[in-house]
Design a protein around this motif. Structure first.
Motif: not given
Length: 381
Positions: A265-271
């Motif tokens: 499971f991959l979780f990518y955050g955009y900041f």
């Protein structure tokens, strides 16, 4: 020795037999770890049941069924909270308790897996018996099941349901599953860009330029926990804008997901300036990569073309890691087709347990699930 087929309904993922994952190896969405996520971080209005099929007491098939209570959520979008809706009233009065063979949170055939010891029609007949038993169990709790639904299948699989005794079910086809096929000759995102025609290569470059200043990070389990409140806020921003909802994920869902599935499971955050403004999630499923839920800040999304950039990031990752397909699922078909996804029709069957209403299902179903008009794009040369 005579052959005996049977089924067992398991109440929890913890009680599943040891050999369950041997069959589930075909599909991560039927694995014990994933089913534990459904159990521990399930929407409040959803209850999962797990069905095992046995040939002479040896496991030969597995499935998931879900009960959904639509009285507990606002089904037809946020705007309906502000005014009375005859559609919402009728739906909740006559169709609020639903039993599904399949996974309502996903698109595609994630309902069951079988090994070679059982025929498809025999398995479907047993699943039909299991659904009937579940309906009786809910009736004992004073919960009458209004609708029984089986989803999502290819057209060629539908005759098996008729042969297995699924009579008086209405066959339907709603929004397609958007699937992006990775060409075998693509080794990097540059090969993908070279395959695009001028118009869509310009779209790609424009989107990337718009996103300058946004930092993308892969979040760890701890970081997901730290950002839990903001993640839930961004998720709800997108979910509440949907025209039709059957559930809302609980806070902490993605943290539980990461705990159970780890690197699958991959979780990518955009900041932007260290503030989380969006996120996307991916699930590795053998040679396919499934997109999962996402969220974003509406005030920034349009200006930065954030959603489109997320799609491009997913495509780039899948090419780099040599997956065969990206399963983009339903919704936003036109923009997904603009990056190269193609629609695959998926079918289901549904039955109302009020025999009179079931007669009119061919008229009622399109009323509650109107056809969405969209234009398919072809970005390739």
């Amino acid at each position: 020795m005579s052959t005996t087929f049977s089924y067992t309904i398991f109440k929890s993922a913890q009680s599943l037999p040891d050999e369950w994952d041997t069959i589930a190896a075909q599909n991560i969405f039927l694995s014990k770890n994933y089913l534990s996520v459904l159990e521990n971080a399930s929407p409040a209005n959803m209850k999962c049941h797990f069905i095992g099929l046995f040939k002479n007491d040896i496991l030969c098939g597995i499935a998931i069924a879900q009960y959904i209570d639509l009285t507990r959520i606002n089904t037809f979008g946020e705007e309906q909270e502000k005014k009375f809706s005859i559609k919402d009233y009728l739906f909740k009065k006559f169709s609020s308790h639903i039993l599904i063979l399949g996974n309502n949170k996903l698109t595609g055939q994630n309902a069951y897996c079988l090994n070679h010891d059982i025929k498809e029609t025999v398995a479907l007949s047993l699943f039909k018996q299991a659904l009937k038993k579940l309906r009786k169990q809910y009736l004992k709790k004073c919960i009458p099941i209004n609708l029984t639904l089986v989803k999502d299948f290819n057209k060629k699989e539908l005759p098996d349901f008729k042969a297995a005794g699924f009579k008086n079910y209405y066959q339907f086809c709603t929004q397609p599953n958007m699937i992006f096929a990775i060409m075998s000759e693509w080794e990097s995102v540059n090969d993908y860009l070279a395959a695009l025609n001028t118009k869509y290569r310009t779209q790609y470059n424009r989107a990337r330029k718009k996103a300058e200043g946004i930092e993308k990070r892969k979040l760890s389990e701890e970081e997901i926990k730290e950002q839990e409140n903001r993640i839930h806020e961004l998720y709800l921003t997108v979910a509440r804008n949907a025209p039709f909802n059957t559930f809302f994920l609980p806070k902490g869902h993605f943290y539980t997901f990461k705990q159970q599935l780890k690197d699958k499971f991959l979780f990518y955050g955009y900041f932007s300036n260290d503030t989380l403004i969006g996120f996307s999630t991916l699930i590795k499923n053998n040679s396919d990569m499934d997109t999962y839920f996402l969220g974003y800040d509406e005030t920034i999304q349009k200006e930065k073309m954030l959603y489109l950039n997320m799609l491009y990031d997913m495509v780039a990752y899948a090419i780099k890691k040599q997956f065969k397909h990206v399963i983009f699922a339903r919704s936003a078909m036109e923009i997904k087709s603009s990056v190269g996804a193609r629609p695959e029709e998926v079918y289901g069957i549904i039955k109302h347990h009020n025999s009179i209403l079931n007669i009119f299902m061919s008229r009622l179903f399109p009323y509650f699930d109107p056809k969405i008009q969209w234009k398919e794009r072809n970005p390739f040369k």
